[in-house]
Design a protein around this motif. Structure first.
Motif, short mmCIF file in Angstrom:
data_model
loop_
_atom_site.label_atom_id
_atom_site.label_comp_id
_atom_site.label_asym_id
_atom_site.label_seq_id
_atom_site.Cartn_x
_atom_site.Cartn_y
_atom_site.Cartn_z
N SER A 143 -3.17 11.69 -1.60
CA SER A 143 -3.45 12.71 -0.59
C SER A 143 -2.74 14.00 -0.99
CB SER A 143 -2.95 12.25 0.78
OG SER A 143 -3.78 11.26 1.32
N ASP A 148 -12.13 8.90 -1.06
CA ASP A 148 -11.71 8.58 0.31
C ASP A 148 -12.11 9.71 1.25
OD1 ASP A 148 -10.38 7.80 2.59
OD2 ASP A 148 -8.37 8.23 1.80
N CYS A 168 -2.70 14.86 -4.72
CA CYS A 168 -4.11 14.75 -5.07
C CYS A 168 -4.72 16.08 -5.48
CB CYS A 168 -4.89 14.14 -3.90
SG CYS A 168 -6.61 13.80 -4.26
N PHE A 225 0.86 -1.19 0.00
CA PHE A 225 0.00 0.00 0.00
C PHE A 225 0.90 1.23 0.00
CE2 PHE A 225 -2.49 3.38 1.85
CZ PHE A 225 -3.83 3.09 1.67
N SER A 278 -2.95 5.24 -2.95
CA SER A 278 -3.84 6.19 -2.28
C SER A 278 -3.27 7.58 -2.44
CB SER A 278 -3.95 5.82 -0.79
OG SER A 278 -4.57 6.84 -0.05
N LYS A 335 0.63 5.36 0.19
CA LYS A 335 -0.11 6.62 0.35
C LYS A 335 0.80 7.73 -0.15
CE LYS A 335 -2.02 9.76 3.85
NZ LYS A 335 -2.26 9.96 5.32
N ASP A 364 -6.21 3.92 -6.73
CA ASP A 364 -7.28 3.11 -6.14
C ASP A 364 -8.19 3.94 -5.23
OD1 ASP A 364 -6.38 0.17 -6.85
OD2 ASP A 364 -4.59 1.24 -6.19
N MET A 365 -7.64 5.00 -4.64
CA MET A 365 -8.41 5.84 -3.72
C MET A 365 -7.79 7.22 -3.68
SD MET A 365 -7.20 3.79 -0.24
CE MET A 365 -7.42 5.06 1.00
N TRP A 366 -8.61 8.23 -3.39
CA TRP A 366 -8.12 9.60 -3.36
C TRP A 366 -8.95 10.41 -2.37
CZ3 TRP A 366 -10.48 7.09 -7.34
CH2 TRP A 366 -11.77 7.51 -7.68
N ARG A 367 -8.27 11.29 -1.66
CA ARG A 367 -8.89 12.03 -0.58
C ARG A 367 -9.83 13.11 -1.12
NH1 ARG A 367 -5.32 12.66 3.82
NH2 ARG A 367 -6.25 14.69 4.22
N SER A 402 -16.54 4.43 1.24
CA SER A 402 -15.19 4.97 1.41
C SER A 402 -14.26 3.89 1.94
CB SER A 402 -15.22 6.13 2.42
OG SER A 402 -13.90 6.54 2.75
N PRO A 403 -12.96 3.96 1.63
CA PRO A 403 -12.00 3.15 2.38
C PRO A 403 -12.12 3.45 3.87
CG PRO A 403 -10.96 4.13 0.45
CD PRO A 403 -12.32 4.76 0.57
#
Length: 433
Positions: free
Chosen positions: A224, A277, A195, A188, A222, A190, A241-244, A315-316
């Protein structure tokens, strides 16, 4: 629970389903100053108490390469631990198992031995000290100074310069850091300071993503910090995969109240393998200066609202508290199988309405359940307790239905309304068969 309705839980998830990541991150409690003993202690707690409920990632947040890190403040222009190829490596004082060039491999191996996955935080770009020293780049005859974009700097941290994607050697640098992380066993990433930096750093994001996805190891990416840019949603989906969708989220009601609007705007962009996220869950023991008792400032009702919104929105879920000090109420919050099932199985979530009823503000959300049935959540965003009875026709269900309220486990047979008693800032969540 009665026989007529089975709540979907983790056992309902097909192995091929993509689901939001769940885990723990060190930032809320320790900021930049987390150490190996703390990470190991929290990993052991997850393995013993939370793994069976889907919690699996253990993430070391910012400045693990900084010997003098001090909680949530940054030391400007500080010395970082770095190898000869311009790549940051763990500080051996805080992470003793990384000595002798082992990096995070021993800590990752320990986390993996518990049946969990290991993650780290990185900053976009290349260390400023690498540029100042003009150090080498693995796999290239170019140096750090050749690829740096020195006008591209983080507004709140002095560690890095951006990387210029147009420069020969830039891709080699990003390839080299992800090869290093893959060798450590990282699952993982981050990535910070990227972002909300679009469109200025869009090309660097694309290059970084390509390097990560070609490193030979499956890693979650991820992005941020937030808030993410709504008009860049498709780019986030293609690269990460995910974004704040928010700046750092902390334990105060106004921040939680504001999240309803953010989730309403972003819910259409949640899908298989790409998740807006809502940020971390500041629950349980939060070692913040403003909290004398070292506990979250959220009430139990507000924590239910947070978990319900994050879960129906999909959300995650990343825990921010010190799990070594986890109490019974926090453990109950994090191990509700129906709520976690909703986080994994919710599809096409959206707000139905937001209105004043009985002198308080109520918000109604709904979502399809991936294995059949429907979810609904009622939020009391006002300051008064209330008794609610919402016709199923508001959810476009024109029949009586069996349902279960997920927090209490209370079941209802052949009802035609959602019914709940809600304290201020509280929530109820329903699975409707």
């Amino acid at each position: 629970m009665t026989d007529y309705l089975t709540i979907p839980t983790l056992s309902s998830i097909n192995k091929n389903m993509k689901v939001p990541p769940m885990g723990w991150n060190s930032w809320d409690c320790w900021g930049a100053a987390v150490n190996e003993a703390t990470v190991r202690a929290n990993a052991e707690f997850i393995s013993k108490n939370l793994k069976q409920f889907g919690w699996e990632y253990v993430v070391v947040d910012i400045q693990w390469s900084e010997p003098k890190a001090k909680n949530h403040e940054y030391n400007p222009f500080t010395e970082l631990c770095m190898d000869e190829y311009s790549r940051l490596i763990p500080d051996t004082g805080r992470f003793p198992s990384s000595a002798d060039g082992k990096g995070f491999a021993p800590l990752a191996e320990f986390v993996h031995s518990l049946g969990l996955k290991f993650g780290i935080h990185i900053m976009r770009g290349i260390p400023r000290q690498a540029v100042h020293r003009n150090t080498a780049i693995l796999g290239s005859d170019k140096t750090a100074r050749d690829i740096a974009k020195t006008a591209s700097i983080c507004a709140w941290n002095t560690d890095m310069y951006g990387v210029d994607p147009s420069k020969d050697g830039a891709r080699a640098y990003y390839d080299s850091i992800f090869a290093l992380y893959a060798g450590w066993g990282v699952d993982f990433i981050k990535c910070d300071d990227i972002c909300r930096e679009l469109p200025h750093e869009e090309e660097e994001l694309v290059m970084l993503s390509k390097s990560l996805h070609s490193c030979g190891r499956d890693m979650v990416l991820s992005l941020s910090p937030g808030p993410a840019l709504l008009d860049k949603a498709e780019l986030y989906k293609q690269t990460a995969d995910m974004w704040r969708i928010t700046d750092d989220f902390w334990d105060n009601w106004q921040a939680l109240y504001n999240m309803f609007e953010r989730c309403e705007k972003w819910c259409v962009h949640t899908g298989a393998g790409h998740y807006p996220d809502a940020d971390m869950l500041p629950v349980g023991a939060i070692l913040q200066d403003y909290s004398p008792d070292n506990r979250t400032k959220f009430t139990e009702a507000e924590q239910r609202t947070m978990m319900t919104l994050w879960s129906i929105f999909r959300s995650p879920l990343m825990i921010g508290g010190d799990l070594a000090k986890c109490d019974a109420s926090t453990l109950d919050l994090l191990t509700n199988e129906g709520i976690i099932g909703m986080n994994k199985l919710s599809r096409h979530a959206h707000m139905v309405w937001r209105r004043e009823i009985g002198g308080t503000e109520l918000i109604l959300w709904t979502a399809v359940c991936a294995v059949g049935g429907q979810y609904a959540a009622i939020f009391n965003a006002g300051e008064k307790p209330c008794e609610v009875s919402i016709p199923l026709s508001d959810l476009e269900i024109y029949r009586s239905a069996d349902m279960t309220e997920l927090w209490s486990g209370k079941t209802y047979s052949s009802e035609n309304a959602l019914k709940a008693s809600l304290a201020p800032h509280d929530a109820a969540a329903f699975y409707i068969g």
